[in-house]
Design a protein around this motif. Structure first.
Motif, mmCIF file in Angstrom:
data_model
loop_
_atom_site.group_PDB
_atom_site.id
_atom_site.type_symbol
_atom_site.label_atom_id
_atom_site.label_comp_id
_atom_site.label_asym_id
_atom_site.label_seq_id
_atom_site.Cartn_x
_atom_site.Cartn_y
_atom_site.Cartn_z
ATOM 1 N N THR A 2 38.873 50.435 49.611
ATOM 2 C CA THR A 2 38.378 50.794 48.290
ATOM 3 C C THR A 2 38.541 49.604 47.361
ATOM 4 O OG1 THR A 2 39.072 53.078 48.621
ATOM 5 C CG2 THR A 2 38.638 52.376 46.372
ATOM 6 N N VAL A 3 37.464 49.242 46.707
ATOM 7 C CA VAL A 3 37.507 48.134 45.760
ATOM 8 C C VAL A 3 37.324 48.717 44.360
ATOM 9 C CG1 VAL A 3 36.405 45.987 45.033
ATOM 10 C CG2 VAL A 3 36.530 46.577 47.460
ATOM 11 N N HIS A 4 38.167 48.320 43.467
ATOM 12 C CA HIS A 4 38.070 48.814 42.099
ATOM 13 C C HIS A 4 38.540 47.747 41.117
ATOM 14 C CE1 HIS A 4 42.227 49.701 43.275
ATOM 15 N NE2 HIS A 4 42.521 49.564 41.994
ATOM 16 N N SER A 5 38.239 47.982 39.881
ATOM 17 C CA SER A 5 38.676 47.087 38.819
ATOM 18 C C SER A 5 39.589 47.847 37.877
ATOM 19 C CB SER A 5 37.481 46.569 38.019
ATOM 20 O OG SER A 5 36.634 45.816 38.849
ATOM 21 N N THR A 6 40.418 47.105 37.183
ATOM 22 C CA THR A 6 41.330 47.699 36.215
ATOM 23 C C THR A 6 41.268 46.896 34.926
ATOM 24 O OG1 THR A 6 42.824 48.381 37.980
ATOM 25 C CG2 THR A 6 43.736 48.301 35.759
ATOM 26 N N ILE A 7 41.147 47.590 33.811
ATOM 27 C CA ILE A 7 41.268 46.911 32.526
ATOM 28 C C ILE A 7 42.755 46.836 32.228
ATOM 29 C CG2 ILE A 7 40.819 47.050 30.051
ATOM 30 C CD1 ILE A 7 38.185 48.451 30.757
ATOM 31 N N GLU A 117 34.149 31.628 42.861
ATOM 32 C CA GLU A 117 34.780 31.595 44.187
ATOM 33 C C GLU A 117 36.282 31.279 44.089
ATOM 34 O OE1 GLU A 117 32.482 27.699 43.567
ATOM 35 O OE2 GLU A 117 32.093 29.820 43.303
ATOM 36 N N GLU A 118 36.679 30.490 43.072
ATOM 37 C CA GLU A 118 38.106 30.229 42.864
ATOM 38 C C GLU A 118 38.822 31.487 42.407
ATOM 39 O OE1 GLU A 118 37.997 27.106 40.004
ATOM 40 O OE2 GLU A 118 37.599 25.541 41.473
ATOM 41 N N ARG A 119 38.173 32.277 41.565
ATOM 42 C CA ARG A 119 38.770 33.536 41.106
ATOM 43 C C ARG A 119 38.972 34.480 42.284
ATOM 44 N NH1 ARG A 119 39.172 33.444 35.817
ATOM 45 N NH2 ARG A 119 37.622 32.424 34.552
ATOM 46 N N LEU A 120 37.984 34.544 43.167
ATOM 47 C CA LEU A 120 38.097 35.431 44.329
ATOM 48 C C LEU A 120 39.252 35.014 45.229
ATOM 49 C CD1 LEU A 120 34.354 35.995 45.288
ATOM 50 C CD2 LEU A 120 35.952 37.661 44.339
ATOM 51 N N GLN A 121 39.455 33.716 45.384
ATOM 52 C CA GLN A 121 40.523 33.222 46.239
ATOM 53 C C GLN A 121 41.896 33.558 45.690
ATOM 54 O OE1 GLN A 121 39.727 29.051 46.633
ATOM 55 N NE2 GLN A 121 38.036 29.356 48.048
ATOM 56 N N ARG A 122 42.065 33.568 44.382
ATOM 57 C CA ARG A 122 43.400 33.815 43.821
ATOM 58 C C ARG A 122 43.653 35.277 43.458
ATOM 59 N NH1 ARG A 122 42.134 30.904 38.276
ATOM 60 N NH2 ARG A 122 41.640 32.749 37.065
ATOM 61 N N SER A 123 42.580 36.117 43.449
ATOM 62 C CA SER A 123 42.757 37.525 43.091
ATOM 63 C C SER A 123 43.274 38.303 44.293
ATOM 64 C CB SER A 123 41.428 38.136 42.637
ATOM 65 O OG SER A 123 40.988 37.513 41.474
ATOM 66 N N PRO A 124 44.337 39.087 44.101
ATOM 67 C CA PRO A 124 44.862 39.902 45.208
ATOM 68 C C PRO A 124 43.883 41.022 45.556
ATOM 69 C CG PRO A 124 45.991 40.450 43.176
ATOM 70 C CD PRO A 124 45.081 39.296 42.873
ATOM 71 N N GLN A 125 43.761 41.304 46.827
ATOM 72 C CA GLN A 125 42.940 42.427 47.299
ATOM 73 C C GLN A 125 43.747 43.700 47.172
ATOM 74 O OE1 GLN A 125 39.775 42.476 48.363
ATOM 75 N NE2 GLN A 125 39.577 40.295 47.885
ATOM 76 N N ARG A 126 43.091 44.769 46.738
ATOM 77 C CA ARG A 126 43.762 46.053 46.620
ATOM 78 C C ARG A 126 43.165 47.025 47.582
ATOM 79 N NH1 ARG A 126 44.091 46.183 40.065
ATOM 80 N NH2 ARG A 126 45.551 44.500 39.909
ATOM 81 N N ALA A 127 44.010 47.773 48.238
ATOM 82 C CA ALA A 127 43.517 48.742 49.232
ATOM 83 C C ALA A 127 43.317 50.088 48.583
ATOM 84 C CB ALA A 127 44.503 48.866 50.366
#
Length: 127
Positions: A2-7, A117-127
């Motif tokens: 599950t991919v989601h965003s958080t404010i 692409e740099e943001r994606l590399q440093r952003s943690p993946q959430r399950a």
């Protein structure tokens, strides 16, 4: 997965300037001489006593930058840690670029110069 965003944080800046309802009505009458407006109608109809006004030279992005600086200082957030900057307002500085881009640029290189692409590399993946 599950991919989601958080404010994580949100902020607003309210300028200190105020304009009385009488001044608002007078300004309307001066700019619209063929449209009658009764004295006190805005207060009677809408309860308006005064309105908030920004300095003449302030753009919407400037108000957003004030809010962002307050938020960053108040939360101890490093600008480089911002993955997405959202601007929600009824006015924009100009048609293009979008005001969020202008705000990011005014906040400095740590916010505006990181490639996706740099943001994606440093952003943690959430399950």
């Amino acid at each position: 997965m599950t991919v989601h965003s958080t404010i994580v944080h949100a902020a607003v800046h309210i300028p200190e300037g105020r304009q009385s309802v009488t001044a608002v009505e007078d300004r309307f009458r001066a700019g619209n001489p063929t449209h009658p407006l009764s004295r006190g109608v805005l207060q009677r109809m809408y309860g308006l006593a005064e309105r908030t006004v920004a300095d003449d030279l302030d753009q919407p992005s400037d108000l957003a930058v004030h809010a962002a600086h307050d938020l960053l200082a108040g939360t101890g957030t490093d600008p480089a840690g911002i993955d997405l900057l959202l601007y929600a307002g009824i006015l924009a500085d100009m048609e293009e670029p979008a005001t969020a881009h202008v705000v990011a640029d005014k906040l400095g290189p740590a916010v505006s110069r990181v490639r996706p692409e740099e943001r994606l590399q440093r952003s943690p993946q959430r399950a």
